[in-house]
Design an enzyme around this catalytic site. Structure first.
Site, PDB file in Angstrom:
ATOM      1  N   ASP A   1      36.528  -1.738 -14.055  1.00 39.20           N
ATOM      2  CA  ASP A   1      35.150  -1.507 -13.585  1.00 39.20           C
ATOM      3  C   ASP A   1      34.719  -0.073 -13.870  1.00 39.20           C
ATOM      4  OD1 ASP A   1      32.745  -2.209 -12.420  1.00 39.20           O
ATOM      5  OD2 ASP A   1      33.458  -1.977 -10.363  1.00 39.20           O
TER       6      ASP A   1
ATOM      7  N   ASN B   1      28.827 -12.328 -13.594  1.00 43.50           N
ATOM      8  CA  ASN B   1      28.274 -11.399 -14.586  1.00 43.50           C
ATOM      9  C   ASN B   1      27.160 -12.011 -15.441  1.00 43.50           C
ATOM     10  OD1 ASN B   1      31.447  -9.668 -15.090  1.00 43.50           O
ATOM     11  ND2 ASN B   1      29.709  -9.053 -13.847  1.00 43.50           N
TER      12      ASN B   1
HETATM   13  C1  IPE Z   1      33.913  -7.236 -11.485  1.00 43.58           C
HETATM   14  O1  IPE Z   1      33.114  -6.123 -11.673  1.00 43.58           O
HETATM   15  C2  IPE Z   1      33.971  -8.067 -12.724  1.00 43.58           C
HETATM   16  C3  IPE Z   1      34.678  -7.482 -13.863  1.00 43.58           C
HETATM   17  C4  IPE Z   1      35.316  -6.335 -13.866  1.00 43.58           C
HETATM   18  C5  IPE Z   1      34.675  -8.279 -15.064  1.00 43.58           C
HETATM   19  P1  IPE Z   1      31.577  -6.120 -11.275  1.00 43.58           P
HETATM   20  O2  IPE Z   1      31.069  -4.761 -11.619  1.00 43.58           O
HETATM   21  O3  IPE Z   1      30.888  -7.278 -11.897  1.00 43.58           O
HETATM   22  O4  IPE Z   1      31.632  -6.352  -9.702  1.00 43.58           O
HETATM   23  P2  IPE Z   1      30.603  -5.945  -8.546  1.00 43.58           P
HETATM   24  O5  IPE Z   1      29.263  -6.499  -8.943  1.00 43.58           O
HETATM   25  O6  IPE Z   1      30.571  -4.448  -8.487  1.00 43.58           O
HETATM   26  O7  IPE Z   1      31.172  -6.536  -7.309  1.00 43.58           O
HETATM   27  C1  IPE Z   2      32.981  -3.422 -15.836  1.00 46.01           C
HETATM   28  O1  IPE Z   2      32.079  -2.361 -15.865  1.00 46.01           O
HETATM   29  C2  IPE Z   2      32.830  -4.357 -16.991  1.00 46.01           C
HETATM   30  C3  IPE Z   2      32.268  -5.674 -16.655  1.00 46.01           C
HETATM   31  C4  IPE Z   2      31.963  -6.080 -15.452  1.00 46.01           C
HETATM   32  C5  IPE Z   2      32.023  -6.578 -17.750  1.00 46.01           C
HETATM   33  P1  IPE Z   2      30.617  -2.514 -15.286  1.00 46.01           P
HETATM   34  O2  IPE Z   2      29.722  -3.004 -16.376  1.00 46.01           O
HETATM   35  O3  IPE Z   2      30.608  -3.325 -14.050  1.00 46.01           O
HETATM   36  O4  IPE Z   2      30.257  -0.998 -14.966  1.00 46.01           O
HETATM   37  P2  IPE Z   2      29.545  -0.436 -13.652  1.00 46.01           P
HETATM   38  O5  IPE Z   2      30.290  -0.978 -12.485  1.00 46.01           O
HETATM   39  O6  IPE Z   2      28.129  -0.927 -13.681  1.00 46.01           O
HETATM   40  O7  IPE Z   2      29.648   1.036 -13.784  1.00 46.01           O
HETATM   41 MG    MG Z   3      30.859  -2.887 -12.100  1.00 46.67          MG
END
Ligand code: IPE
Ligand code: IPE
Ligand code: MG
Length: 251
Positions: A19, A67
Protein backbone atom coordinates in the site's frame (compact mmCIF):
# COMPACT_ATOMS: atom_id res chain seq x y z
CA UNK A 1 21.75 -10.07 6.39
CA UNK A 2 21.22 -8.53 9.83
CA UNK A 3 22.44 -9.53 13.31
CA UNK A 4 19.04 -8.80 14.83
CA UNK A 5 17.40 -11.51 12.74
CA UNK A 6 17.06 -15.08 14.02
CA UNK A 7 17.49 -17.14 10.85
CA UNK A 8 15.92 -20.17 12.55
CA UNK A 9 12.62 -18.32 13.03
CA UNK A 10 11.79 -17.06 9.57
CA UNK A 11 8.03 -17.34 8.79
CA UNK A 12 7.03 -20.01 6.31
CA UNK A 13 4.45 -17.70 4.76
CA UNK A 14 4.51 -13.91 4.59
CA UNK A 15 1.54 -11.92 3.27
CA UNK A 16 2.07 -8.34 2.14
CA UNK A 17 -0.54 -5.62 1.66
CA UNK A 18 1.41 -3.45 -0.76
CA UNK A 19 0.00 0.00 0.00
CA UNK A 20 0.97 3.63 -0.50
CA UNK A 21 1.75 3.79 -4.23
CA UNK A 22 -0.64 6.68 -4.85
CA UNK A 23 0.71 8.72 -1.95
CA UNK A 24 4.30 8.04 -3.04
CA UNK A 25 3.49 9.47 -6.49
CA UNK A 26 1.40 12.40 -5.27
CA UNK A 27 4.18 13.46 -2.88
CA UNK A 28 6.40 13.82 -5.95
CA UNK A 29 3.81 15.67 -8.03
CA UNK A 30 3.06 12.63 -10.24
CA UNK A 31 -0.14 10.82 -11.19
CA UNK A 32 -1.05 7.89 -8.89
CA UNK A 33 -0.22 5.40 -11.65
CA UNK A 34 3.44 6.44 -11.52
CA UNK A 35 3.46 5.06 -7.98
CA UNK A 36 2.18 1.67 -9.14
CA UNK A 37 4.97 1.50 -11.71
CA UNK A 38 7.49 2.48 -9.02
CA UNK A 39 6.23 -0.36 -6.79
CA UNK A 40 7.20 -3.01 -9.34
CA UNK A 41 10.82 -3.20 -8.27
CA UNK A 42 9.77 -3.61 -4.62
CA UNK A 43 7.82 -6.75 -5.54
CA UNK A 44 10.70 -8.45 -7.28
CA UNK A 45 13.32 -7.38 -4.74
CA UNK A 46 11.09 -8.76 -2.00
CA UNK A 47 10.78 -12.06 -3.89
CA UNK A 48 14.61 -12.24 -4.08
CA UNK A 49 14.94 -11.39 -0.37
CA UNK A 50 12.39 -14.06 0.56
CA UNK A 51 14.22 -16.63 -1.56
CA UNK A 52 17.44 -15.75 0.26
CA UNK A 53 15.74 -15.98 3.66
CA UNK A 54 14.14 -19.34 2.90
CA UNK A 55 10.54 -18.12 3.03
CA UNK A 56 8.37 -20.81 1.40
CA UNK A 57 5.29 -18.75 0.53
CA UNK A 58 4.88 -15.06 -0.26
CA UNK A 59 1.42 -13.66 -0.97
CA UNK A 60 1.16 -10.12 -2.34
CA UNK A 61 -2.10 -8.18 -2.51
CA UNK A 62 -2.12 -6.69 -6.01
CA UNK A 63 -5.78 -5.77 -6.62
CA UNK A 64 -8.75 -6.07 -4.29
CA UNK A 65 -12.40 -6.69 -5.11
CA UNK A 66 -12.95 -3.13 -3.83
CA UNK A 67 -10.31 -1.59 -6.11
CA UNK A 68 -12.86 -1.60 -8.96
CA UNK A 69 -14.25 1.49 -7.24
CA UNK A 70 -11.27 3.56 -8.43
CA UNK A 71 -11.35 5.71 -11.58
CA UNK A 72 -11.61 3.86 -14.89
CA UNK A 73 -8.24 5.30 -15.81
CA UNK A 74 -6.52 3.84 -12.75
CA UNK A 75 -8.31 0.47 -13.06
CA UNK A 76 -7.37 0.22 -16.76
CA UNK A 77 -3.79 1.09 -15.90
CA UNK A 78 -3.64 -1.58 -13.18
CA UNK A 79 -5.04 -4.28 -15.50
CA UNK A 80 -2.51 -3.50 -18.26
CA UNK A 81 0.29 -3.01 -15.75
CA UNK A 82 -0.25 -6.36 -14.03
CA UNK A 83 -0.35 -8.11 -17.38
CA UNK A 84 2.88 -6.51 -18.59
CA UNK A 85 4.57 -7.14 -15.24
CA UNK A 86 3.84 -10.85 -15.59
CA UNK A 87 5.08 -11.02 -19.16
CA UNK A 88 8.29 -9.18 -18.25
CA UNK A 89 9.13 -11.08 -15.05
CA UNK A 90 7.72 -14.58 -15.16
CA UNK A 91 10.68 -16.12 -16.98
CA UNK A 92 13.26 -14.67 -14.59
CA UNK A 93 11.31 -15.61 -11.46
CA UNK A 94 10.62 -19.03 -13.00
CA UNK A 95 14.35 -19.57 -13.51
CA UNK A 96 14.84 -18.92 -9.79
CA UNK A 97 12.54 -21.84 -9.05
CA UNK A 98 9.53 -19.74 -8.10
CA UNK A 99 6.06 -21.18 -8.63
CA UNK A 100 3.42 -18.55 -9.37
CA UNK A 101 -0.19 -18.74 -8.23
CA UNK A 102 -3.11 -16.36 -8.54
CA UNK A 103 -6.01 -16.13 -6.11
CA UNK A 104 -9.17 -14.13 -6.65
CA UNK A 105 -12.28 -14.05 -8.79
CA UNK A 106 -10.87 -15.06 -12.17
CA UNK A 107 -14.20 -15.59 -13.87
CA UNK A 108 -15.13 -11.93 -13.77
CA UNK A 109 -15.99 -10.22 -17.04
CA UNK A 110 -14.35 -7.00 -15.81
CA UNK A 111 -10.94 -8.72 -15.89
CA UNK A 112 -9.63 -8.46 -19.47
CA UNK A 113 -9.26 -11.91 -21.08
CA UNK A 114 -5.60 -11.12 -21.87
CA UNK A 115 -4.89 -10.71 -18.15
CA UNK A 116 -6.63 -13.97 -17.18
CA UNK A 117 -4.73 -15.76 -19.95
CA UNK A 118 -1.35 -14.42 -18.76
CA UNK A 119 -2.16 -15.53 -15.21
CA UNK A 120 -3.17 -19.04 -16.31
CA UNK A 121 -0.07 -19.32 -18.52
CA UNK A 122 2.22 -18.13 -15.73
CA UNK A 123 0.78 -20.77 -13.40
CA UNK A 124 1.27 -23.47 -16.02
CA UNK A 125 4.80 -22.41 -16.95
CA UNK A 126 6.02 -22.42 -13.35
CA UNK A 127 3.96 -25.38 -12.07
CA UNK A 128 7.03 -27.62 -11.68
CA UNK A 129 9.01 -25.14 -9.54
CA UNK A 130 9.63 -25.89 -5.89
CA UNK A 131 11.95 -23.21 -4.40
CA UNK A 132 9.20 -20.83 -3.33
CA UNK A 133 5.53 -20.12 -3.98
CA UNK A 134 4.57 -16.58 -4.90
CA UNK A 135 0.84 -15.89 -4.79
CA UNK A 136 -0.65 -12.81 -6.45
CA UNK A 137 -3.95 -11.89 -4.84
CA UNK A 138 -5.62 -10.27 -7.85
CA UNK A 139 -9.30 -9.35 -7.94
CA UNK A 140 -9.12 -10.90 -4.49
CA UNK A 141 -11.35 -10.40 -1.48
CA UNK A 142 -11.34 -12.53 1.65
CA UNK A 143 -15.12 -12.41 1.91
CA UNK A 144 -15.54 -13.43 -1.72
CA UNK A 145 -13.15 -16.34 -1.11
CA UNK A 146 -15.15 -17.56 1.90
CA UNK A 147 -18.43 -17.06 0.01
CA UNK A 148 -17.11 -19.11 -2.93
CA UNK A 149 -15.97 -21.87 -0.58
CA UNK A 150 -19.40 -21.85 1.07
CA UNK A 151 -21.15 -22.08 -2.29
CA UNK A 152 -19.05 -25.07 -3.35
CA UNK A 153 -19.68 -26.84 -0.05
CA UNK A 154 -23.43 -26.17 -0.43
CA UNK A 155 -23.33 -27.54 -3.99
CA UNK A 156 -21.68 -30.75 -2.79
CA UNK A 157 -24.21 -31.09 0.01
CA UNK A 158 -27.09 -30.56 -2.44
CA UNK A 159 -25.59 -33.18 -4.77
CA UNK A 160 -25.43 -35.62 -1.88
CA UNK A 161 -21.63 -36.01 -1.95
CA UNK A 162 -21.07 -34.24 1.37
CA UNK A 163 -22.95 -34.70 4.63
CA UNK A 164 -23.79 -31.21 6.03
CA UNK A 165 -23.26 -32.54 9.57
CA UNK A 166 -19.65 -33.34 8.66
CA UNK A 167 -18.72 -29.74 7.77
CA UNK A 168 -15.91 -28.46 10.00
CA UNK A 169 -13.33 -25.67 9.87
CA UNK A 170 -11.14 -28.06 7.87
CA UNK A 171 -13.91 -28.47 5.27
CA UNK A 172 -14.01 -24.69 4.78
CA UNK A 173 -10.19 -24.48 4.62
CA UNK A 174 -10.17 -27.26 2.00
CA UNK A 175 -12.46 -25.22 -0.26
CA UNK A 176 -10.42 -21.99 -0.24
CA UNK A 177 -8.57 -20.95 -3.43
CA UNK A 178 -5.29 -22.69 -2.47
CA UNK A 179 -6.04 -25.41 0.09
CA UNK A 180 -2.35 -26.35 0.34
CA UNK A 181 -1.21 -22.85 1.20
CA UNK A 182 -0.18 -22.63 4.88
CA UNK A 183 -1.65 -19.77 6.91
CA UNK A 184 0.64 -16.70 6.99
CA UNK A 185 2.51 -16.36 10.27
CA UNK A 186 3.17 -12.72 9.33
CA UNK A 187 1.18 -10.12 7.44
CA UNK A 188 2.95 -6.85 6.62
CA UNK A 189 1.10 -3.71 5.54
CA UNK A 190 3.05 -0.75 4.22
CA UNK A 191 2.05 2.95 4.19
CA UNK A 192 0.98 3.25 7.83
CA UNK A 193 -2.62 2.07 7.37
CA UNK A 194 -3.61 -0.41 10.07
CA UNK A 195 -6.29 -2.63 8.58
CA UNK A 196 -6.62 -5.82 6.52
CA UNK A 197 -8.83 -4.37 3.76
CA UNK A 198 -10.33 -7.81 3.05
CA UNK A 199 -6.95 -9.62 2.73
CA UNK A 200 -6.76 -13.35 3.67
CA UNK A 201 -9.56 -13.05 6.24
CA UNK A 202 -9.84 -16.77 6.98
CA UNK A 203 -6.10 -17.45 6.91
CA UNK A 204 -5.12 -14.47 9.10
CA UNK A 205 -6.94 -15.66 12.24
CA UNK A 206 -3.63 -15.98 14.11
CA UNK A 207 -1.25 -14.04 11.88
CA UNK A 208 1.04 -11.47 13.44
CA UNK A 209 0.26 -8.09 11.87
CA UNK A 210 3.17 -5.72 11.31
CA UNK A 211 2.51 -2.20 10.06
CA UNK A 212 5.28 -0.06 8.63
CA UNK A 213 5.03 3.59 7.60
CA UNK A 214 7.25 2.91 4.56
CA UNK A 215 5.36 3.44 1.29
CA UNK A 216 5.41 0.39 -1.00
CA UNK A 217 7.73 1.84 -3.70
CA UNK A 218 10.29 2.54 -0.93
CA UNK A 219 10.00 -0.95 0.64
CA UNK A 220 13.41 -2.62 0.47
CA UNK A 221 15.44 -5.33 2.19
CA UNK A 222 16.09 -3.14 5.25
CA UNK A 223 12.36 -2.48 5.64
CA UNK A 224 11.57 -6.19 5.28
CA UNK A 225 14.15 -7.09 7.91
CA UNK A 226 12.72 -4.47 10.30
CA UNK A 227 9.31 -6.15 9.89
CA UNK A 228 10.80 -9.60 10.51
CA UNK A 229 12.62 -8.39 13.63
CA UNK A 230 9.33 -6.95 14.91
CA UNK A 231 7.61 -10.29 14.12
CA UNK A 232 10.29 -12.22 16.01
CA UNK A 233 9.75 -10.05 19.09
CA UNK A 234 6.09 -11.10 19.36
CA UNK A 235 4.77 -13.81 21.71
CA UNK A 236 2.60 -16.11 19.64
CA UNK A 237 0.20 -17.67 22.14
CA UNK A 238 -2.65 -19.11 20.04
CA UNK A 239 -5.01 -18.72 22.97
CA UNK A 240 -2.76 -20.44 25.49
CA UNK A 241 -1.36 -18.76 28.62
CA UNK A 242 2.27 -19.34 27.73
CA UNK A 243 4.83 -17.91 25.36
CA UNK A 244 5.33 -20.63 22.81
CA UNK A 245 7.48 -18.59 20.43
CA UNK A 246 10.67 -19.65 22.20
CA UNK A 247 9.68 -23.34 21.92
CA UNK A 248 8.61 -23.08 18.32
CA UNK A 249 12.12 -22.96 16.96
CA UNK A 250 11.17 -23.30 13.32
CA UNK A 251 8.75 -20.40 12.88
C1 IPE B 1 -5.59 -2.74 -0.18
O1 IPE B 1 -5.20 -1.42 -0.32
C2 IPE B 1 -5.58 -3.43 -1.50
C3 IPE B 1 -4.26 -3.66 -2.11
C4 IPE B 1 -3.11 -3.37 -1.56
C5 IPE B 1 -4.28 -4.28 -3.40
P1 IPE B 1 -6.25 -0.25 -0.50
O2 IPE B 1 -5.45 1.01 -0.60
O3 IPE B 1 -7.17 -0.56 -1.63
O4 IPE B 1 -7.08 -0.32 0.85
P2 IPE B 1 -7.90 0.81 1.64
O5 IPE B 1 -8.87 1.40 0.66
O6 IPE B 1 -6.91 1.84 2.10
O7 IPE B 1 -8.53 0.09 2.78
C1 IPE C 1 -1.56 0.15 -3.31
O1 IPE C 1 -1.33 1.52 -3.36
C2 IPE C 1 -1.78 -0.46 -4.66
C3 IPE C 1 -3.16 -0.89 -4.93
C4 IPE C 1 -4.14 -0.84 -4.08
C5 IPE C 1 -3.43 -1.40 -6.25
P1 IPE C 1 -2.53 2.55 -3.40
O2 IPE C 1 -2.90 2.80 -4.82
O3 IPE C 1 -3.65 2.11 -2.53
O4 IPE C 1 -1.84 3.85 -2.81
P2 IPE C 1 -2.44 4.86 -1.73
O5 IPE C 1 -2.91 4.04 -0.58
O6 IPE C 1 -3.58 5.58 -2.39
O7 IPE C 1 -1.31 5.76 -1.39
MG1 MG D 1 -4.07 2.38 -0.58
Amino acid sequence: MDDRLDRSRIPRHIGIIMDGNGRWANARGFERTVGHAAGEQSIFETIDDCLELGVEWLTVYAFSTENWNRSAEEVDFLMAFNESLLVRHRDSVGEKGVRLHFIGLSEDERVPVRVSERMAESERLTAGNTNMHVVFAFNYGGRAEIAEATRRIAERAAAGTLDPASVTQETVADHLYLPDMPEPELIIRTSGEQRLSNFLLWQSAYSELVFTPVLWPDFDQAALIDCLVEYQSRDRRFGTARDISAEDASH
